[in-house]
Design a protein around this motif. Sequence first.
Motif, mmCIF file in Angstrom:
data_model
loop_
_atom_site.group_PDB
_atom_site.id
_atom_site.type_symbol
_atom_site.label_atom_id
_atom_site.label_comp_id
_atom_site.label_asym_id
_atom_site.label_seq_id
_atom_site.Cartn_x
_atom_site.Cartn_y
_atom_site.Cartn_z
ATOM 1 N N THR B 344 0.821 -1.250 0.010
ATOM 2 C CA THR B 344 -0.289 -0.024 0.105
ATOM 3 C C THR B 344 0.936 1.271 -0.045
ATOM 4 O O THR B 344 0.695 2.250 -0.687
ATOM 5 C CB THR B 344 -0.907 -0.054 1.382
ATOM 6 N N THR B 345 1.939 1.186 0.970
ATOM 7 C CA THR B 345 2.629 2.534 1.043
ATOM 8 C C THR B 345 3.365 2.472 -0.329
ATOM 9 O O THR B 345 3.639 3.897 -0.737
ATOM 10 C CB THR B 345 3.698 2.398 2.252
ATOM 11 N N SER B 346 3.828 1.736 -0.833
ATOM 12 C CA SER B 346 4.805 1.841 -2.176
ATOM 13 C C SER B 346 3.877 2.489 -3.251
ATOM 14 O O SER B 346 4.228 3.061 -4.043
ATOM 15 C CB SER B 346 5.430 0.485 -2.550
ATOM 16 N N ILE B 347 2.671 1.851 -3.305
ATOM 17 C CA ILE B 347 1.785 2.424 -4.394
ATOM 18 C C ILE B 347 1.595 3.927 -4.168
ATOM 19 O O ILE B 347 1.626 4.695 -4.977
ATOM 20 C CB ILE B 347 0.330 1.484 -4.223
ATOM 21 N N ARG B 348 1.163 4.275 -2.711
ATOM 22 C CA ARG B 348 0.790 5.602 -2.724
ATOM 23 C C ARG B 348 1.951 6.556 -2.793
ATOM 24 O O ARG B 348 1.872 7.671 -3.479
ATOM 25 C CB ARG B 348 0.349 5.838 -1.128
ATOM 26 N N THR B 349 3.048 5.954 -2.529
ATOM 27 C CA THR B 349 4.382 6.857 -2.735
ATOM 28 C C THR B 349 4.757 6.642 -4.169
ATOM 29 O O THR B 349 6.031 7.176 -4.359
ATOM 30 C CB THR B 349 5.351 6.710 -1.695
ATOM 31 N N ALA B 350 4.496 5.807 -5.010
ATOM 32 C CA ALA B 350 4.869 5.927 -6.387
ATOM 33 C C ALA B 350 6.294 5.048 -6.397
ATOM 34 O O ALA B 350 6.993 5.462 -7.117
ATOM 35 C CB ALA B 350 4.693 6.978 -7.415
ATOM 36 N N ASN B 351 6.792 4.311 -5.296
ATOM 37 C CA ASN B 351 8.115 3.716 -5.340
ATOM 38 C C ASN B 351 8.182 2.162 -5.755
ATOM 39 O O ASN B 351 7.650 1.363 -5.019
ATOM 40 C CB ASN B 351 8.374 3.893 -3.647
ATOM 41 N N LEU B 352 8.633 2.134 -6.979
ATOM 42 C CA LEU B 352 8.620 0.701 -7.810
ATOM 43 C C LEU B 352 9.616 -0.225 -7.040
ATOM 44 O O LEU B 352 9.208 -1.163 -6.840
ATOM 45 C CB LEU B 352 9.228 0.999 -9.038
ATOM 46 N N SER B 353 10.563 0.412 -6.567
ATOM 47 C CA SER B 353 11.680 -0.596 -6.018
ATOM 48 C C SER B 353 11.011 -1.052 -4.726
ATOM 49 O O SER B 353 11.165 -2.323 -4.496
ATOM 50 C CB SER B 353 13.127 -0.107 -5.851
ATOM 51 N N ALA B 354 10.320 -0.275 -3.978
ATOM 52 C CA ALA B 354 9.686 -0.771 -2.818
ATOM 53 C C ALA B 354 8.728 -1.691 -3.024
ATOM 54 O O ALA B 354 8.475 -2.577 -2.036
ATOM 55 C CB ALA B 354 9.285 0.608 -1.985
ATOM 56 N N PHE B 355 7.997 -1.476 -4.064
ATOM 57 C CA PHE B 355 6.946 -2.229 -4.435
ATOM 58 C C PHE B 355 7.456 -3.595 -4.890
ATOM 59 O O PHE B 355 6.889 -4.779 -4.291
ATOM 60 C CB PHE B 355 5.939 -1.615 -5.822
ATOM 61 N N THR B 356 8.569 -3.663 -5.710
ATOM 62 C CA THR B 356 9.072 -5.027 -5.903
ATOM 63 C C THR B 356 9.450 -5.860 -4.920
ATOM 64 O O THR B 356 9.311 -6.950 -4.682
ATOM 65 C CB THR B 356 10.402 -4.763 -6.813
ATOM 66 N N ALA B 357 10.251 -4.977 -3.964
ATOM 67 C CA ALA B 357 10.585 -5.713 -2.589
ATOM 68 C C ALA B 357 9.412 -6.185 -2.079
ATOM 69 O O ALA B 357 9.563 -7.243 -1.168
ATOM 70 C CB ALA B 357 11.637 -4.898 -1.559
#
Lengths: 97, 481
Positions: B344-357
């Motif tokens: 959820t956080t990675s999507i909201r902050t548009a952080n692709l590497s966090a999303f992948t992790a």
Amino acid sequence: MSGASTGSTATTKATVSDSKDTTKPLQPQKAAQLEEDDEFEDFPVEDWAKEEEVGAQQGGTTTTTHLWEESWDDDDTTDDFSVQLKEELKKMEGQKK
Amino acid sequence: MDSIFRDFAAAHNPATITDGRSPGYVLASTISPEPPEDEPARFYNFLQATDPSSILTDLKYKLQYNPHVQLEKKEAAAWMEVFTVFYKFVSFLVTAEEAQNSGRAKEADWSSVYDSWKDVSNALYKGYQSTVFAAWTIPCIYVAGKYLRVFAIKADENIASQRDSGLAFGGIQEEDAFNPDSKNEKLEDAARQINRIFGLCISDRNPIDESRKWALYYTANLLFKTYFRLNSIALSKNIMRSLRASAHDMPALYQFPKAHRVTFHYYTGVIYFLEEDYATAEENLTAAYELCLSPNVGGGATRKNLELILTYLIPTKLLTSHKLPSAALLSQYPRLASLFQPITTSIRTANLSAFTAAMEAGEEEFVKRRIYLTLERGRDIILRNLFRKVYLAGGFESVKDKDGNEEMARRTRIPVKEFAAALVMAGAEVGDGNGEGGVDGDEVECLIANAIYKNLMKGYIARERGIVVLSKAGAFPGTGV
């Protein structure tokens, strides 16, 4: 891939994996237990009043508004990423000139 | 034995029921494999009060010559049969439980428990089939079906553990152990039995007030549960089809008890989810959530059910309306928070590497719950949010409207390079492979083209000029800009 030595290695390998097999059966059981955790439980009662519903307790129609949010931060351009992005874009602008 | 038939008599004389239970449930309690809380030794007492040679005579006195129970001859005979097999079942159950409780779990003969319970279930089935048992007794059907499942699972686990330890069947079972068909032998049998019960209910032609159709959703839910466990989820579709086909002559869903409705909405929601019919899934899962008993009233089991509902509702909402669970929602369910918060956080902050992790970290759990692929599509939303940030960062410029008046509007011509810079910052894998921080422009254009194709962004790429021309109105549909 020829010769007796290869053959004997293969046999040793087979024995090794065989002996491993005796410890393995524990795993499927574990998985089965996890599945059980996943099962929908029986409710303690068969029926309940409107005011005991989750929807009613959390304020009816407003439920959806405070439990679900848009996936972006409105028009906020002051978050860390946007600030950094603007700097980066400015830099690029500078390089061009 | 006396207490069982005291309750049996009470069920047939509703005026004598003092605890507010409905007669059907009181009746069902007399054949329940779980003794009542106030009489944990009920089954020991039952076994001690009679023996195999006198059970028939004893039952006759309880059922046929009992002044407190006025039964038709046929009905009394049907109950005679039920309680005769129930008595056998009880002796198997007590023996198995004794073995289980004294650390000899492997010796507990759950297969016989299952088989004898199946006899009980069949005796009931016959009673209904010959229309001797009235519709008010259907809680007996619930008990029969519920414990068919429970004992089948125990029997299969028991068989598996005996096989694993080589305790049973000698060496010939080696091959069988690899035969996936035999792993759930009893549970598969239980599914067939419950399916028969389902058929018994759906084919009832009595008027609705006196119909076994009131047991349909409960039975359907049992089948869903069983099919899910057997990994034969597709079979659930047959049940849903049968229910739809007889919808015209059965009570509407809202007339059923909420416990039946919530469970039904949950399972159908998950089935639609797995079929990628997310709109219908959302409808059902939302209904299940809203209608569910509050955990403040229902306690732990109910909280777990809500967690399960939300496990599928969260990825569904992400897909249908690009919405994320709020902190307020996740904070109520710590397990869901640990499952979904990083994503959820990675999507909201548009952080692709966090999303992948986050996807990697949760992979095992996501795959197990069959939500991995749906969540993976959150990547599109990150890209949309990221491109949107580039658009917002571009600020405003002065443009002339169609009448030649100057006004301020968001910049709509954005160099591909700016999107590339944002992608790099967000951790997208768009490198050109030279290891010098260069960017593969084609890769960037591909991501932009995809977002446009998926209608997450409106515009086109002017390749020769290296810019993206975004729509002047609603460049990012549904996001207010």
